[in-house]
Motif scaffolding. Structure first.
Motif: not given
Length: 307
Positions: A16, A18, A25, A28, A103
């Motif tokens: 992941n 960003c 993971p 966001t 998520k």
């Protein structure tokens, strides 16, 4: 005769990223942007900060033992010490409505409630992988930053991602390494430079993973001094014992055990220089090239230990 069917290659699960940085993971970009403005550190808060796989939990355990001497009768490398007593800022639930910050329902459960964070006694201990620009800041808060040889980092990172349940199909090391360099080593250079710009700030203490290995007692003493804590011989011996990698690997309460594949450990061997038997000559030179162009020869010579 049964018809031959070729085995289907599993879909590679990418880490992941960003803003180009590597994160858990469930984080966001929206949450990353909000964290530093939502979460306000107290004057007494203590942070361990690092690029992933640079010694974060090792240093957090050292800090925990220095600060929480009244808890020494409890499991020292236990679930309480590493999840509730030292929460990860990247996991904090700092607003009442979390739908836009997670998520999926299962990942929401990883969030640590705001009420619990507020109720933690001072000094509160946190750790984070945030780059400096996203770090929740307070000029009175103390920050410990640990960095590591990037060649050992990428090897340790691959081993960790291969063994956790979120990245079971991370691909081969060569595939992962290609993804790593194509994404500018996940902005490792920017992460280091951002913190080094504040190395002389009175509330920052910066050390290398390699130096902590080589000069453990001296560095623990310096950390204690930075935190305003007297390091007695008895306390030092306890820290040396409980933060030994063999001890941490064998502890049944280690945070993250539930997220690791059976037979693997959240804590690796913790050695220095493992990249020499893992990276090809071309891969080693590629990291050299990226770091030289992004961070400079003088900085590398002064601060980064390859051997």
């Amino acid at each position: 005769m049964a018809e031959f069917q070729a085995s289907k290659k599993p879909t590679i699960i990418r880490p992941n990223l960003c803003k180009g940085f590597l994160f858990p993971p469930f984080l966001t970009e929206e949450w990353l942007e909000q964290a530093s403005s939502i979460f306000k550190p107290r004057d007494t808060d203590l942070f361990v900060t690092s690029f992933p796989k640079s010694g974060t939990h090792w240093l957090s355990h050292i800090e925990y033992l220095l600060v929480c001497k009244e808890k020494l009768s409890k499991p020292l490398a236990g679930e309480n010490a590493t999840f509730f007593d030292i929460p990860q800022v990247d996991e904090l639930q700092l607003v009442e409505t979390e739908g836009s910050l997670s998520k999926g329902e299962q990942l929401k459960k990883l969030r640590i409630p705001k009420a619990m964070i507020s109720a933690l006694p001072d000094p509160r201990l946190f750790y984070t992988h945030f780059p400096y620009k996203f770090l929740p800041k307070n000029p009175a808060t103390k920050y410990l930053y640990i960095y590591r040889n990037p060649k050992d980092v990428v090897v340790s990172m691959y081993n960790h991602l291969s063994n956790d349940v979120f990245h079971s199909d991370i691909g081969t090391f060569d595939e992962f390494f290609q993804f790593y360099v194509e994404n500018n080593c996940f902005n490792h250079c920017e992460h280091i430079k951002g913190y080094f710009e504040h190395k002389d700030d009175p509330n920052f203490f910066i050390l290398s993973y390699e130096d902590l290995h080589k000069n453990f007692k001296m560095k623990v003493d310096e950390i204690a001094s930075f935190l305003g804590i007297e390091l007695t011989e008895e306390l030092y011996q306890l820290i040396a014992k409980e933060t030994n990698f063999e001890t941490m690997r064998e502890n049944e309460f280690i945070k993250g055990k539930a997220f690791m594949k059976e037979g693997t450990s959240f804590f690796p061997k913790g050695k220095v220089g493992t990249w020499k038997s893992s990276l090809s000559k071309e891969q080693s030179e590629k990291i050299d090239e990226i770091f030289l162009s992004n961070i400079g020869k003088d900085f590398i010579k002064k601060y980064i230990t390859y051997f």
